[in-house]
Write a protein that holds these residues in place. Structure first.
Motif, PDB file in Angstrom:
ATOM      1  N   LEU A 214      63.833  59.117  62.622  1.00 12.47           N
ATOM      2  CA  LEU A 214      63.135  58.146  63.461  1.00 12.47           C
ATOM      3  C   LEU A 214      62.969  56.812  62.739  1.00 12.47           C
ATOM      4  N   SER A 215      62.680  56.850  61.451  1.00 11.02           N
ATOM      5  CA  SER A 215      62.511  55.615  60.676  1.00 11.02           C
ATOM      6  C   SER A 215      63.795  54.808  60.637  1.00 11.02           C
ATOM      7  N   ARG A 216      64.933  55.487  60.643  1.00  5.03           N
ATOM      8  CA  ARG A 216      66.217  54.803  60.635  1.00  5.03           C
ATOM      9  C   ARG A 216      66.650  54.407  62.058  1.00  5.03           C
ATOM     10  N   GLY A 217      65.857  54.732  63.050  1.00  4.28           N
ATOM     11  CA  GLY A 217      66.197  54.380  64.420  1.00  4.28           C
ATOM     12  C   GLY A 217      67.107  55.392  65.101  1.00  4.28           C
ATOM     13  N   GLU A 218      67.230  56.575  64.545  1.00 10.08           N
ATOM     14  CA  GLU A 218      68.091  57.613  65.123  1.00 10.08           C
ATOM     15  C   GLU A 218      67.238  58.602  65.922  1.00 10.08           C
ATOM     16  N   ASP A 219      67.879  59.243  66.875  1.00 11.14           N
ATOM     17  CA  ASP A 219      67.192  60.247  67.694  1.00 11.14           C
ATOM     18  C   ASP A 219      67.386  61.613  67.042  1.00 11.14           C
TER      19      ASP A 219
END
Length: 194
Positions: A186-191
């Motif tokens: 989530l921190s990296r913007g991934e689901d």
């Protein structure tokens, strides 16, 4: 060497560099020398550490940052940072030792110029009658020894240190994932649900 002993060694090295850097920072703000000038005033001019040795604060700050970085870097950078710590400590120690033992006129030049208006090595040397040292240059030499010892311990034992925690890893494990891995996604913007 056991993992617990490895952690203690790492902690000792990091703390030695950290404490040495902190003492150097504190010492940079203290009076290192007192210069008595021949101007009719009996009050000596205080010379703070940053005026006596301009590199004391930068080298001490670098040691602090290096100690903190040693806690998270990988093996190759541990060796590089350990060598840098030894070099920082040696530079700081040599400069502080020179001030403590020689009490050079160039170390009091700035504050004496501010107080008297005289400049130039000969002019300042002609007006300064006595230079006395406080304990702070010697304390800074001791701090530099701590930095050197911490760097030497890190250099000798860095290959045995455990690697930094999962939080600092950049590789992605292919095994089972837990909630920390999901938060990292989530921190990296991934689901993480895909």
């Amino acid at each position: 060497m056991t993992e617990a002993a490895s952690r203690r060694t790492r902690l000792a090295a990091v703390l030695a560099i950290l404490v040495g850097g902190a003492i150097g920072i504190i010492g940079s703000t203290q009076t290192w020398l007192e210069a008595t000038v021949d101007d009719g005033s009996a009050v000596p001019i205080p010379i703070p550490g940053t005026d006596a040795l301009a590199v004391v604060a930068p080298l001490s700050l670098a040691a602090l940052a290096l100690a903190l970085a040693l806690t998270i870097v990988g093996r190759v950078l541990r060796y590089a940072f350990a060598v840098i710590a030894v070099a920082l400590g040696a530079g700081l120690g040599w400069g502080a030792f020179r001030i403590a033992s020689q009490r050079p006129v160039d170390a009091v030049a700035g504050p004496v110029t501010d107080a008297t208006g005289l400049s130039g090595a000969q002019g300042i040397a002609g007006v300064v009658t006595e230079i006395t040292a406080t304990p702070w240059p010697a304390v800074t030499v001791a701090a530099s020894v701590l930095i050197i010892l911490g760097g030497a311990v890190a250099l000798a034992t860095a290959h045995r240190w455990t690697s930094a925690g999962r939080k600092y890893r950049t590789d992605r494990a292919s095994g089972p994932r837990d909630s920390i891995d999901s938060w990292d996604d989530l921190s990296r913007g991934e689901d993480p649900t895909t």
